[in-house]
Design a protein around this motif. Sequence first.
Motif, PDB file in Angstrom:
ATOM      1  N   VAL A 101      20.634   4.467 -17.768  1.00 30.32           N
ATOM      2  CA  VAL A 101      21.258   4.212 -16.467  1.00 30.32           C
ATOM      3  C   VAL A 101      21.432   5.516 -15.695  1.00 30.32           C
ATOM      4  N   GLU A 102      21.923   6.548 -16.362  1.00 29.60           N
ATOM      5  CA  GLU A 102      22.108   7.834 -15.706  1.00 29.60           C
ATOM      6  C   GLU A 102      20.771   8.415 -15.248  1.00 29.60           C
ATOM      7  N   GLU A 103      19.760   8.318 -16.084  1.00 31.59           N
ATOM      8  CA  GLU A 103      18.456   8.898 -15.753  1.00 31.59           C
ATOM      9  C   GLU A 103      17.768   8.118 -14.627  1.00 31.59           C
ATOM     10  N   VAL A 104      17.939   6.806 -14.590  1.00 32.52           N
ATOM     11  CA  VAL A 104      17.371   6.014 -13.495  1.00 32.52           C
ATOM     12  C   VAL A 104      17.946   6.483 -12.161  1.00 32.52           C
ATOM     13  N   GLY A 105      19.188   6.912 -12.170  1.00 29.13           N
ATOM     14  CA  GLY A 105      19.804   7.441 -10.963  1.00 29.13           C
ATOM     15  C   GLY A 105      19.168   8.730 -10.472  1.00 29.13           C
ATOM     16  N   ARG A 106      18.390   9.371 -11.306  1.00 28.28           N
ATOM     17  CA  ARG A 106      17.721  10.622 -10.961  1.00 28.28           C
ATOM     18  C   ARG A 106      16.264  10.414 -10.525  1.00 28.28           C
ATOM     19  N   LEU A 107      15.758   9.191 -10.524  1.00 26.24           N
ATOM     20  CA  LEU A 107      14.325   8.969 -10.332  1.00 26.24           C
ATOM     21  C   LEU A 107      13.758   9.623  -9.084  1.00 26.24           C
ATOM     22  N   ALA A 108      14.415   9.470  -7.958  1.00 28.21           N
ATOM     23  CA  ALA A 108      13.887  10.064  -6.728  1.00 28.21           C
ATOM     24  C   ALA A 108      13.757  11.578  -6.887  1.00 28.21           C
ATOM     25  N   ASP A 109      14.747  12.218  -7.495  1.00 30.21           N
ATOM     26  CA  ASP A 109      14.703  13.665  -7.685  1.00 30.21           C
ATOM     27  C   ASP A 109      13.675  14.071  -8.734  1.00 30.21           C
ATOM     28  N   ILE A 110      13.512  13.264  -9.768  1.00 30.59           N
ATOM     29  CA  ILE A 110      12.516  13.555 -10.806  1.00 30.59           C
ATOM     30  C   ILE A 110      11.123  13.567 -10.189  1.00 30.59           C
ATOM     31  N   PHE A 111      10.831  12.585  -9.362  1.00 30.26           N
ATOM     32  CA  PHE A 111       9.519  12.551  -8.712  1.00 30.26           C
ATOM     33  C   PHE A 111       9.378  13.662  -7.677  1.00 30.26           C
ATOM     34  N   ARG A 112      10.418  13.935  -6.936  1.00 30.48           N
ATOM     35  CA  ARG A 112      10.356  14.978  -5.913  1.00 30.48           C
ATOM     36  C   ARG A 112      10.188  16.361  -6.545  1.00 30.48           C
ATOM     37  N   ALA A 113      10.819  16.614  -7.681  1.00 30.07           N
ATOM     38  CA  ALA A 113      10.751  17.928  -8.313  1.00 30.07           C
ATOM     39  C   ALA A 113       9.469  18.158  -9.109  1.00 30.07           C
ATOM     40  N   ALA A 114       8.730  17.106  -9.391  1.00 28.43           N
ATOM     41  CA  ALA A 114       7.486  17.253 -10.154  1.00 28.43           C
ATOM     42  C   ALA A 114       6.482  18.097  -9.387  1.00 28.43           C
ATOM     43  N   SER A 115       5.734  18.916 -10.108  1.00 25.77           N
ATOM     44  CA  SER A 115       4.693  19.710  -9.452  1.00 25.77           C
ATOM     45  C   SER A 115       3.525  18.825  -9.042  1.00 25.77           C
ATOM     46  N   GLN A 116       3.345  17.727  -9.770  1.00 24.68           N
ATOM     47  CA  GLN A 116       2.314  16.738  -9.453  1.00 24.68           C
ATOM     48  C   GLN A 116       2.865  15.359  -9.773  1.00 24.68           C
ATOM     49  N   VAL A 117       2.371  14.368  -9.062  1.00 27.07           N
ATOM     50  CA  VAL A 117       2.652  12.977  -9.395  1.00 27.07           C
ATOM     51  C   VAL A 117       1.310  12.299  -9.577  1.00 27.07           C
ATOM     52  N   CYS A 118       1.109  11.710 -10.732  1.00 28.73           N
ATOM     53  CA  CYS A 118      -0.120  10.991 -11.038  1.00 28.73           C
ATOM     54  C   CYS A 118       0.218   9.508 -11.052  1.00 28.73           C
ATOM     55  N   VAL A 119      -0.398   8.767 -10.134  1.00 28.84           N
ATOM     56  CA  VAL A 119      -0.113   7.342  -9.991  1.00 28.84           C
ATOM     57  C   VAL A 119      -1.330   6.551 -10.437  1.00 28.84           C
ATOM     58  N   PHE A 120      -1.117   5.616 -11.345  1.00 27.38           N
ATOM     59  CA  PHE A 120      -2.164   4.689 -11.733  1.00 27.38           C
ATOM     60  C   PHE A 120      -2.048   3.485 -10.804  1.00 27.38           C
ATOM     61  N   CYS A 121      -3.050   3.309  -9.963  1.00 31.79           N
ATOM     62  CA  CYS A 121      -3.018   2.247  -8.961  1.00 31.79           C
ATOM     63  C   CYS A 121      -4.366   1.529  -8.973  1.00 31.79           C
ATOM     64  N   HIS A 122      -4.328   0.221  -8.875  1.00 41.61           N
ATOM     65  CA  HIS A 122      -5.564  -0.561  -8.914  1.00 41.61           C
ATOM     66  C   HIS A 122      -6.225  -0.725  -7.551  1.00 41.61           C
ATOM     67  N   LEU A 123      -5.584  -0.265  -6.493  1.00 45.02           N
ATOM     68  CA  LEU A 123      -6.150  -0.404  -5.154  1.00 45.02           C
ATOM     69  C   LEU A 123      -7.081   0.779  -4.860  1.00 45.02           C
ATOM     70  N   PRO A 124      -8.356   0.517  -4.582  1.00 44.43           N
ATOM     71  CA  PRO A 124      -9.292   1.613  -4.303  1.00 44.43           C
ATOM     72  C   PRO A 124      -8.860   2.421  -3.076  1.00 44.43           C
ATOM     73  N   GLU A 125      -8.983   3.745  -3.180  1.00 42.94           N
ATOM     74  CA  GLU A 125      -8.691   4.668  -2.089  1.00 42.94           C
ATOM     75  C   GLU A 125      -7.289   4.495  -1.502  1.00 42.94           C
ATOM     76  N   CYS A 126      -6.349   4.145  -2.313  1.00 40.10           N
ATOM     77  CA  CYS A 126      -4.965   3.923  -1.882  1.00 40.10           C
ATOM     78  C   CYS A 126      -4.272   5.264  -1.646  1.00 40.10           C
ATOM     79  N   SER A 127      -3.498   5.361  -0.582  1.00 36.88           N
ATOM     80  CA  SER A 127      -2.743   6.584  -0.297  1.00 36.88           C
ATOM     81  C   SER A 127      -1.344   6.537  -0.921  1.00 36.88           C
ATOM     82  N   HIS A 128      -0.943   5.389  -1.428  1.00 34.89           N
ATOM     83  CA  HIS A 128       0.367   5.148  -2.044  1.00 34.89           C
ATOM     84  C   HIS A 128       1.509   5.212  -1.047  1.00 34.89           C
ATOM     85  N   THR A 129       1.191   5.214   0.224  1.00 36.36           N
ATOM     86  CA  THR A 129       2.218   5.150   1.260  1.00 36.36           C
ATOM     87  C   THR A 129       2.093   3.867   2.078  1.00 36.36           C
TER      88      THR A 129
END
Length: 150
Positions: A101-129
């Motif tokens: 529960v505590e760590e889920v509260g950090r998710l936005a910051d965990i992703f923001r602080a990462a040097s890279q985010v690797c997203v597995f997405c099934h949509l071709p050429e997706c920008s994830h936005t």
Amino acid sequence: YEIASLLPKWAIRLTIRNGRSSVAQIPWTGAVGEYTALSYSMESAWQLFDLAVRDRRSIAELMLIEYATGKPDGVEYVWLDEFCLSDANQQNEKLAEEQRVEEVGRLADIFRAASQVCVFCHLPECSHTDPNCPWGTWIFTLASSMQKQF
């Protein structure tokens, strides 16, 4: 507020030697330095892999194996929810749930602080936005998707 106070409490040390990978959960320390946050939606997992199992842990293992495939020998640090939301050695389920529960509260910051985010997405050429992307519409990933290159 400072992102430094909201960094993850655990990470995965991914070691690749001769095409084989091994993982170990480690406590977060300043020595970890840069890390890659891995993420996926369940919809994408089902589309990308022929899944005989649908439990989150098994799917996360598949994602980690796929991420490591073809990488050169070395060590890197990765954050992946199923392996990093609580202490892997915590035997008390109530305490493990409190950690999650505590760590889920950090998710936005965990992703923001990462040097890279690797997203597995099934949509071709997706920008994830795009609102059609199952990953990019999650509230905790919006801030990251606006700042990162995928």
